[in-house]
Scaffold this motif. Structure first.
Motif, PDB file in Angstrom:
ATOM      1  N   HIS A 151       0.780  -1.361   0.232  1.00  0.00           N
ATOM      2  CA  HIS A 151       0.118  -0.073  -0.100  1.00  0.00           C
ATOM      3  C   HIS A 151       1.233   1.220   0.056  1.00  0.00           C
ATOM      4  O   HIS A 151       1.403   1.704   1.061  1.00  0.00           O
ATOM      5  CB  HIS A 151      -0.823  -0.044   1.165  1.00  0.00           C
ATOM      6  N   VAL A 152       1.146   1.748  -1.119  1.00  0.00           N
ATOM      7  CA  VAL A 152       2.035   3.008  -1.248  1.00  0.00           C
ATOM      8  C   VAL A 152       1.060   4.272  -1.011  1.00  0.00           C
ATOM      9  O   VAL A 152       0.193   4.543  -1.542  1.00  0.00           O
ATOM     10  CB  VAL A 152       2.543   2.971  -2.849  1.00  0.00           C
ATOM     11  N   HIS A 153       1.836   4.879   0.035  1.00  0.00           N
ATOM     12  CA  HIS A 153       1.039   6.027   0.668  1.00  0.00           C
ATOM     13  C   HIS A 153       1.774   7.504   0.396  1.00  0.00           C
ATOM     14  O   HIS A 153       0.966   8.536   0.472  1.00  0.00           O
ATOM     15  CB  HIS A 153       0.846   5.867   2.234  1.00  0.00           C
ATOM     16  N   PHE A 154       2.883   7.527   0.174  1.00  0.00           N
ATOM     17  CA  PHE A 154       3.564   8.659  -0.130  1.00  0.00           C
ATOM     18  C   PHE A 154       4.711   8.463  -0.866  1.00  0.00           C
ATOM     19  O   PHE A 154       5.436   7.522  -0.794  1.00  0.00           O
ATOM     20  CB  PHE A 154       3.929   9.272   1.376  1.00  0.00           C
ATOM     21  N   SER A 155       5.227   9.542  -1.484  1.00  0.00           N
ATOM     22  CA  SER A 155       6.498   9.671  -2.117  1.00  0.00           C
ATOM     23  C   SER A 155       7.265  10.851  -1.855  1.00  0.00           C
ATOM     24  O   SER A 155       6.548  12.038  -1.838  1.00  0.00           O
ATOM     25  CB  SER A 155       6.570   9.122  -3.675  1.00  0.00           C
ATOM     26  N   GLY A 156       8.505  11.109  -1.695  1.00  0.00           N
ATOM     27  CA  GLY A 156       9.197  12.290  -1.429  1.00  0.00           C
ATOM     28  C   GLY A 156      10.649  12.281  -1.934  1.00  0.00           C
ATOM     29  O   GLY A 156      11.291  11.382  -1.999  1.00  0.00           O
ATOM     30  N   LEU A 157      11.047  13.373  -2.520  1.00  0.00           N
ATOM     31  CA  LEU A 157      11.960  13.464  -3.223  1.00  0.00           C
ATOM     32  C   LEU A 157      13.438  13.458  -2.192  1.00  0.00           C
ATOM     33  O   LEU A 157      13.259  14.087  -1.234  1.00  0.00           O
ATOM     34  CB  LEU A 157      12.448  14.888  -4.126  1.00  0.00           C
ATOM     35  N   SER A 158      14.470  13.073  -2.529  1.00  0.00           N
ATOM     36  CA  SER A 158      15.699  13.181  -1.779  1.00  0.00           C
ATOM     37  C   SER A 158      16.191  14.547  -1.770  1.00  0.00           C
ATOM     38  O   SER A 158      16.203  15.462  -2.908  1.00  0.00           O
ATOM     39  CB  SER A 158      16.695  12.190  -2.323  1.00  0.00           C
ATOM     40  N   PRO A 159      16.371  15.249  -0.536  1.00  0.00           N
ATOM     41  CA  PRO A 159      17.034  16.369  -0.485  1.00  0.00           C
ATOM     42  C   PRO A 159      18.231  16.689  -1.523  1.00  0.00           C
ATOM     43  O   PRO A 159      18.607  17.769  -1.945  1.00  0.00           O
ATOM     44  CB  PRO A 159      17.256  16.839   0.935  1.00  0.00           C
ATOM     45  N   GLU A 160      19.059  15.386  -1.502  1.00  0.00           N
ATOM     46  CA  GLU A 160      20.151  15.469  -2.443  1.00  0.00           C
ATOM     47  C   GLU A 160      19.979  15.410  -3.962  1.00  0.00           C
ATOM     48  O   GLU A 160      20.973  15.347  -4.652  1.00  0.00           O
ATOM     49  CB  GLU A 160      21.401  14.617  -2.049  1.00  0.00           C
ATOM     50  N   LYS A 161      18.575  15.268  -4.136  1.00  0.00           N
ATOM     51  CA  LYS A 161      18.231  15.135  -5.631  1.00  0.00           C
ATOM     52  C   LYS A 161      18.859  14.059  -6.358  1.00  0.00           C
ATOM     53  O   LYS A 161      18.985  13.952  -7.685  1.00  0.00           O
ATOM     54  CB  LYS A 161      18.401  16.316  -6.389  1.00  0.00           C
ATOM     55  N   ASP A 162      19.052  13.001  -5.483  1.00  0.00           N
ATOM     56  CA  ASP A 162      19.769  11.746  -6.263  1.00  0.00           C
ATOM     57  C   ASP A 162      18.355  10.556  -6.522  1.00  0.00           C
ATOM     58  O   ASP A 162      18.966   9.454  -6.743  1.00  0.00           O
ATOM     59  CB  ASP A 162      20.769  11.048  -5.486  1.00  0.00           C
ATOM     60  N   GLY A 163      17.283  11.008  -5.911  1.00  0.00           N
ATOM     61  CA  GLY A 163      16.335   9.858  -6.190  1.00  0.00           C
ATOM     62  C   GLY A 163      14.780   9.965  -5.587  1.00  0.00           C
ATOM     63  O   GLY A 163      14.750  11.321  -4.955  1.00  0.00           O
ATOM     64  N   ILE A 164      14.111   9.297  -5.226  1.00  0.00           N
ATOM     65  CA  ILE A 164      12.812   9.476  -4.584  1.00  0.00           C
ATOM     66  C   ILE A 164      12.511   8.474  -3.682  1.00  0.00           C
ATOM     67  O   ILE A 164      12.889   7.325  -3.846  1.00  0.00           O
ATOM     68  CB  ILE A 164      11.804   9.732  -5.662  1.00  0.00           C
ATOM     69  N   TRP A 165      12.045   8.876  -2.351  1.00  0.00           N
ATOM     70  CA  TRP A 165      11.822   7.627  -1.426  1.00  0.00           C
ATOM     71  C   TRP A 165      10.192   7.451  -1.439  1.00  0.00           C
ATOM     72  O   TRP A 165       9.355   8.153  -1.619  1.00  0.00           O
ATOM     73  CB  TRP A 165      12.019   8.234   0.032  1.00  0.00           C
ATOM     74  N   CYS A 166       9.970   6.209  -1.375  1.00  0.00           N
ATOM     75  CA  CYS A 166       8.569   5.778  -1.611  1.00  0.00           C
ATOM     76  C   CYS A 166       7.957   4.843  -0.534  1.00  0.00           C
ATOM     77  O   CYS A 166       8.618   3.904   0.012  1.00  0.00           O
ATOM     78  CB  CYS A 166       8.370   4.834  -2.938  1.00  0.00           C
ATOM     79  N   VAL A 167       7.113   5.473   0.313  1.00  0.00           N
ATOM     80  CA  VAL A 167       6.647   4.703   1.494  1.00  0.00           C
ATOM     81  C   VAL A 167       5.430   3.879   1.606  1.00  0.00           C
ATOM     82  O   VAL A 167       4.417   4.165   0.889  1.00  0.00           O
ATOM     83  CB  VAL A 167       6.102   6.032   2.422  1.00  0.00           C
ATOM     84  N   ASP A 168       5.687   2.786   1.814  1.00  0.00           N
ATOM     85  CA  ASP A 168       4.729   1.458   1.614  1.00  0.00           C
ATOM     86  C   ASP A 168       4.222   1.057   2.913  1.00  0.00           C
ATOM     87  O   ASP A 168       4.959   0.284   3.532  1.00  0.00           O
ATOM     88  CB  ASP A 168       5.346   0.480   0.843  1.00  0.00           C
ATOM     89  N   LEU A 169       3.088   1.435   3.003  1.00  0.00           N
ATOM     90  CA  LEU A 169       2.388   0.935   4.644  1.00  0.00           C
ATOM     91  C   LEU A 169       2.383  -0.433   4.703  1.00  0.00           C
ATOM     92  O   LEU A 169       2.398  -1.021   5.688  1.00  0.00           O
ATOM     93  CB  LEU A 169       1.159   1.696   4.628  1.00  0.00           C
ATOM     94  N   GLY A 170       1.980  -1.044   3.824  1.00  0.00           N
ATOM     95  CA  GLY A 170       1.774  -2.505   3.524  1.00  0.00           C
ATOM     96  C   GLY A 170       3.002  -3.304   3.845  1.00  0.00           C
ATOM     97  O   GLY A 170       2.856  -4.547   4.478  1.00  0.00           O
TER      98      GLY A 170
END
Length: 353
Positions: A151-170
């Motif tokens: 269950h993907v609930h959120f994504s947020g960019l890395s402050p260092e601009k090298d990728g994206i973090w993706c939060v999976d509640l499940g």
């Protein structure tokens, strides 16, 4: 004093007003409704461009134009109007969050029910191009009711601009993806993933302003906040702290926001219907609970932290409530009055003066 335009995303049918724009002047500090936009089904999360001229909204549905999945929508924000430019299907079902990367010209949609992350390039006029990638998660967690699958609930960019973090509640996991802006695709980098304790159900995160290595994760299922140190060689959980004054099985966390100066963290508790205030230790980043304040409404789904104010979007009481925020202590004090809004679930703002 600072003036803002504030947008509220809600749960609404496509034939109803679903996005509302308010003006807040620096004197009255009360929301005055300017515009309302129909034509978008369940615009439950919004992302604004930095200058406030473009907005992107999810369409949190199970079906889009007869196909499985929800949608995302591009909206032009003008002085006296809001115009829908276009929309695209996400393939994933119940998209509940949208992230805008203006520098790369991309948006990302977190698809909660199907457990996937969709990627869309932006056109020169701000409209949405065809979906360029969709990453489907697999697995499950120990909570059979809430973690029967990803269950993907959120994504947020890395402050260092090298990728994206993706939060999976499940999966009790925050996955990291590298971004190829040339091919507009994502690549999973499992060595950067963050594993949370089983059954905690991570929902959202924030980075401490000015500190690219300090992440705070709010966990919906356990009503906790985790302080995480992010390093190239991996991550370290620094702290695990409750957002409640006492255990409450009927409560679950929703929003997590940080003050602009990076000194205070705010977390909303649905069920307990409260807002927890934490002081961030400037030396080690550890959290110290300083207050739990009632939200003034039922189910505080989102909160908006301004310089000397905080607003709470209370989904089940159809209200937005106001609080004074002490900039030195972080303490909230409830103000009189509230704004009526049907099922508000997202608040975002852009300064106007």
């Amino acid at each position: 004093m600072m003036e803002y335009r504030i947008y509220a995303g809600t749960y609404a049918g496509a034939d109803e007003n679903g996005i509302f724009r308010y003006r807040m002047d620096g004197n009255s500090q009360i929301l005055e409704r300017e515009l309302a936009l129909p034509g978008i089904s369940n615009p439950s999360y919004l992302a604004l461009s930095q200058n406030g001229t473009m907005m992107y909204a999810v369409m949190e549905d199970m079906e889009y134009h007869g196909n499985a999945g929800g949608g995302v929508c591009a909206i032009k924000c003008r002085e006296n109007s809001l115009e829908i430019l276009n929309s695209r299907g996400t393939t994933g079902t119940l998209p509940c969050h949208v992230t805008l990367d203006e520098e790369a010209g991309v948006i990302y949609a977190a698809n909660y029910m199907s457990g996937s992350l969709s990627m869309f390039p932006l056109m020169p006029d701000g409209s949405l191009g065809e979906m360029s990638d969709c990453r489907q998660h697999k697995g499950k967690g120990p909570n059979t009711l809430r973690q029967e699958g990803p269950h993907v609930h959120f994504s947020g960019l890395s402050p260092e601009k090298d990728g994206i973090w993706c939060v999976d509640l499940g999966l009790d996991c925050i996955l990291f993806y590298g971004i190829d802006v040339h091919t507009m695709t994502l690549s999973h980098r499992p060595e950067r993933d963050i594993m949370l304790p089983k059954g905690t159900g991570p929902r959202h995160f924030v980075f401490q302003p000015g500190n690219a290595h300090r992440m705070y994760v709010v966990c919906e299922l356990s009503s906790e906040v985790f302080a995480v140190n992010i390093l190239k060689e991996g991550c370290q959980i620094l702290q695990r702290i409750s957002s409640l004054s006492s255990p409450n099985d009927k409560s679950s966390c929703a929003a997590i926001k940080c003050s602009e100066d990076g000194r205070f963290l705010y977390v909303s508790n649905r069920g307990d219907d409260s807002i927890a205030v934490f002081r961030i230790d400037p030396k080690n980043g550890l959290l110290h609970l300083v207050q739990i304040e009632k939200a003034g409404g039922r189910t505080p789904r989102d909160i908006l932290v301004l310089k000397d104010m905080l607003l709470s979007a209370n989904q089940d009481s159809n209200t937005i409530t106001y609080f004074y925020r002490n900039e030195d202590t972080g303490i909230l004090t409830r103000r009189t009055g509230e704004t009526s809004c049907h099922a508000p679930v997202c608040l975002t703002a852009v300064p106007t003066a």
